[in-house]
Enzyme design. Structure first.
Site, PDB file in Angstrom:
ATOM      1  N   TYR A  98     -27.102  22.597 -17.512  1.00  0.00           N
ATOM      2  CA  TYR A  98     -26.352  23.304 -16.707  1.00  0.00           C
ATOM      3  C   TYR A  98     -25.237  22.681 -16.000  1.00  0.00           C
ATOM      4  O   TYR A  98     -25.153  21.813 -15.597  1.00  0.00           O
ATOM      5  CB  TYR A  98     -27.385  23.882 -15.589  1.00  0.00           C
ATOM      6  CG  TYR A  98     -26.567  25.028 -14.631  1.00  0.00           C
ATOM      7  CD1 TYR A  98     -26.469  26.022 -15.046  1.00  0.00           C
ATOM      8  CD2 TYR A  98     -26.205  24.525 -13.516  1.00  0.00           C
ATOM      9  CE1 TYR A  98     -25.679  27.113 -14.410  1.00  0.00           C
ATOM     10  CE2 TYR A  98     -25.562  25.317 -12.461  1.00  0.00           C
ATOM     11  CZ  TYR A  98     -25.434  26.621 -13.159  1.00  0.00           C
ATOM     12  OH  TYR A  98     -24.845  27.715 -12.304  1.00  0.00           O
ATOM     13  N   ASP A 170     -35.960  21.051 -14.953  1.00  0.00           N
ATOM     14  CA  ASP A 170     -35.454  22.317 -14.524  1.00  0.00           C
ATOM     15  C   ASP A 170     -36.041  23.250 -15.362  1.00  0.00           C
ATOM     16  O   ASP A 170     -35.853  23.559 -16.645  1.00  0.00           O
ATOM     17  CB  ASP A 170     -33.856  22.311 -14.756  1.00  0.00           C
ATOM     18  CG  ASP A 170     -33.022  23.457 -14.436  1.00  0.00           C
ATOM     19  OD1 ASP A 170     -33.947  24.308 -14.300  1.00  0.00           O
ATOM     20  OD2 ASP A 170     -32.003  23.260 -13.963  1.00  0.00           O
ATOM     21  N   LYS A 195     -32.392  33.186 -10.761  1.00  0.00           N
ATOM     22  CA  LYS A 195     -32.428  33.641 -12.215  1.00  0.00           C
ATOM     23  C   LYS A 195     -33.809  34.726 -12.108  1.00  0.00           C
ATOM     24  O   LYS A 195     -33.826  35.730 -11.688  1.00  0.00           O
ATOM     25  CB  LYS A 195     -32.433  32.540 -13.259  1.00  0.00           C
ATOM     26  CG  LYS A 195     -31.074  31.595 -12.925  1.00  0.00           C
ATOM     27  CD  LYS A 195     -29.596  32.266 -12.838  1.00  0.00           C
ATOM     28  CE  LYS A 195     -28.652  31.320 -12.223  1.00  0.00           C
ATOM     29  NZ  LYS A 195     -28.703  29.962 -12.853  1.00  0.00           N
TER      30      LYS A 195
HETATM   31  C1  LIG Z   1     -28.192  28.739 -12.249  1.00  0.00           C
HETATM   32  C2  LIG Z   1     -28.669  27.417 -12.828  1.00  0.00           C
HETATM   33  C3  LIG Z   1     -28.848  26.485 -11.771  1.00  0.00           C
HETATM   34  C4  LIG Z   1     -28.061  26.503 -10.466  1.00  0.00           C
HETATM   35  O1  LIG Z   1     -28.665  27.459  -9.743  1.00  0.00           O
HETATM   36  P1  LIG Z   1     -27.826  28.295  -8.543  1.00  0.00           P
HETATM   37  O2  LIG Z   1     -28.848  29.119  -8.012  1.00  0.00           O
HETATM   38  O3  LIG Z   1     -26.931  29.020  -9.344  1.00  0.00           O
HETATM   39  O4  LIG Z   1     -27.309  27.378  -7.491  1.00  0.00           O
HETATM   40  C5  LIG Z   1     -29.471  25.303 -12.197  1.00  0.00           C
HETATM   41  N1  LIG Z   1     -30.128  25.270 -13.399  1.00  0.00           N
HETATM   42  C6  LIG Z   1     -30.132  26.257 -14.278  1.00  0.00           C
HETATM   43  C7  LIG Z   1     -30.947  26.011 -15.631  1.00  0.00           C
HETATM   44  C8  LIG Z   1     -29.338  27.277 -14.111  1.00  0.00           C
HETATM   45  O5  LIG Z   1     -29.461  28.223 -14.801  1.00  0.00           O
END
Ligand SMILES: *Cc1c(COP(=O)(O)O)cnc(C)c1O
Length: 391
Positions: A98, A170, A195
């Site tokens: 990311y 993650d 997400k």
């Molecule tokens: C969007 C995202 C992030 C960051 O998250 P935010 O809520 O936008 O700060 C980190 N890791 C992944 C895989 C993401 O898709």
């Protein structure tokens, strides 16, 4: 209890005084003390908030961890985890990462003496080669964003354990409904709950879950010290979204699988990246460690000139950043989410200017395919006309 039941029940039976089914939102920043030296358990909202705590307990339970922590964004959560590192420490990171995590590592942490090496974490030999005597952490995204590369979480966790590193995953793309890294041996799970967990493109949030009391104490200290906590209103919104996670993930996956196969059959699509496709190199590992393939599909059109026309001709799918919501969204990683990554590295990992990423929503599959069909047909024609004109 099964995950579907746990999810639907988040927040219920948490307020015996009223019997509220929908968890109350506790806006109070401060709490009265019964007596000197006594506390209700709540003193000040940065330290602990009753609404946030229900969310934190829920994600810890869903991820099978010891304790959960809610942050103001996914990046605040990622940063909090990376705050476990000290100057001169080194971290090995998935190379298709990311963009925001890359930015924190390169532009915030590197000047503070914390270094990172980016490798394909699906290749354990590459991870070992990247390690130095200062390595303290292995940070894995699987599947990756946007190339959908798969890493073997159990193998990564085993390697980390044998070397004394922390293994962080993650888990944004899969969510605990499909994949539970702590059960596979990882130490820490981090989420952009903005997400799939939130799921409605209406709340920014991050979550962390750890698997030991020691890590729980460290993370709690960091969360309370930095204070990038999730507000109670947003904690409630996230809980509301999470209740339907199981249903949403099933539909996201059904739609994404159908779209991936449909895209594969088109002449103007050169490559499709979806872990559920038979030709995907990570399919077997993904099927072993996750119970579904998720709703993210990336694909390469045959010519970069097509991309602007694809985006312009969409009627249902929206050209917008982010992912994981009920509405289908299309992004152009090279110019958006991954713009901060140098072109050379981008091309190396496959994030070239022909790559399009699709977050497949829960709309009717027929409507989604019609929309893609119209946009791709129009783009192929317009791009061809355009390139003839420019000649
Ligand atoms: C969007 C995202 C992030 C960051 O998250 P935010 O809520 O936008 O700060 C980190 N890791 C992944 C895989 C993401 O898709």
């Amino acid at each position: 209890m099964k995950l579907e039941s746990k999810l639907a029940q988040i927040g219920n039976r948490q307020d015996p005084a009223t019997g509220a089914i929908s968890l109350p939102i506790h806006h109070s920043t401060t709490y009265s003390h019964p007596k000197l030296g006594q506390s209700t358990g709540f003193d000040y909202t940065r330290t602990l908030n009753p609404t946030r705590k229900v969310l934190e307990d829920a994600i810890a339970d869903l991820e099978c961890g010891v304790r959960g922590f809610a942050f103001a964004s996914g990046m605040a959560a990622v940063h909090a985890v990376l705050t476990l590192l000290r100057p001169n420490d080194h971290v090995v990171v998935s190379n298709d990462l990311y963009g925001g995590t890359y930015r924190v590592l390169e532009q915030l942490l590197k000047p503070m003496g914390i270094s990172a090496t980016y490798v394909d974490t699906g290749d354990l030999a590459a991870v070992e080669r990247a390690a130095t005597p200062s390595t303290k952490m292995l940070f894995v995204e699987t599947p990756t964003n946007p190339m959908m590369q798969v890493s073997d979480i159990a193998a990564c966790a085993n390697l980390a354990k044998s070397k004394g590193w922390l293994c962080v995953v993650d888990n944004t793309f899969m969510t605990p409904y499909y994949q539970r890294p702590l059960e596979l041996g990882a130490d820490i799970v981090v989420h952009s709950a903005t997400k799939y967990l939130g799921g409605h493109n209406d709340v920014l949030a991050g979550l962390v879950v750890v698997n030991t009391d020691e890590l729980a104490n460290q993370m709690y200290f960091i969360q309370n010290s930095i204070g990038a906590v999730l507000g109670p209103q947003d904690a409630w919104l996230l809980i509301r979204g999470m209740k339907t996670l199981a249903l949403r993930m099933e539909r996201h996956t059904m739609n994404a699988s159908a779209i991936a196969s449909w895209l594969e059959a088109r002449d103007d699509v050169a490559k499709v990246f979806y872990p559920g496709l038979d030709g995907h190199p990570g399919k077997a590992v993904c099927a072993r460690q996750a119970s579904g393939f998720g709703g993210m599909v990336s694909f390469e059109v045959i010519h970069a000139d097509m991309v602007p026309f694809v985006l312009e001709n969409l009627q249902l799918i929206t050209f917008a950043e982010s992912l994981g919501g009920v509405e289908s969204l299309m992004t152009y990683p090279a110019r958006q989410t991954h713009a901060d990554i140098p072109e050379e590295i981008r091309n190396q990992i496959g994030v070239n200017d022909r790559l399009i990423r699709l977050s497949v929503g829960i709309e009717h599959i027929g409507d989604l395919i019609d929309d893609l069909n119209t946009a791709l047909d129009a783009a192929a024609e317009q791009a061809l006309v355009g390139s003839r004109k420019s000649r």
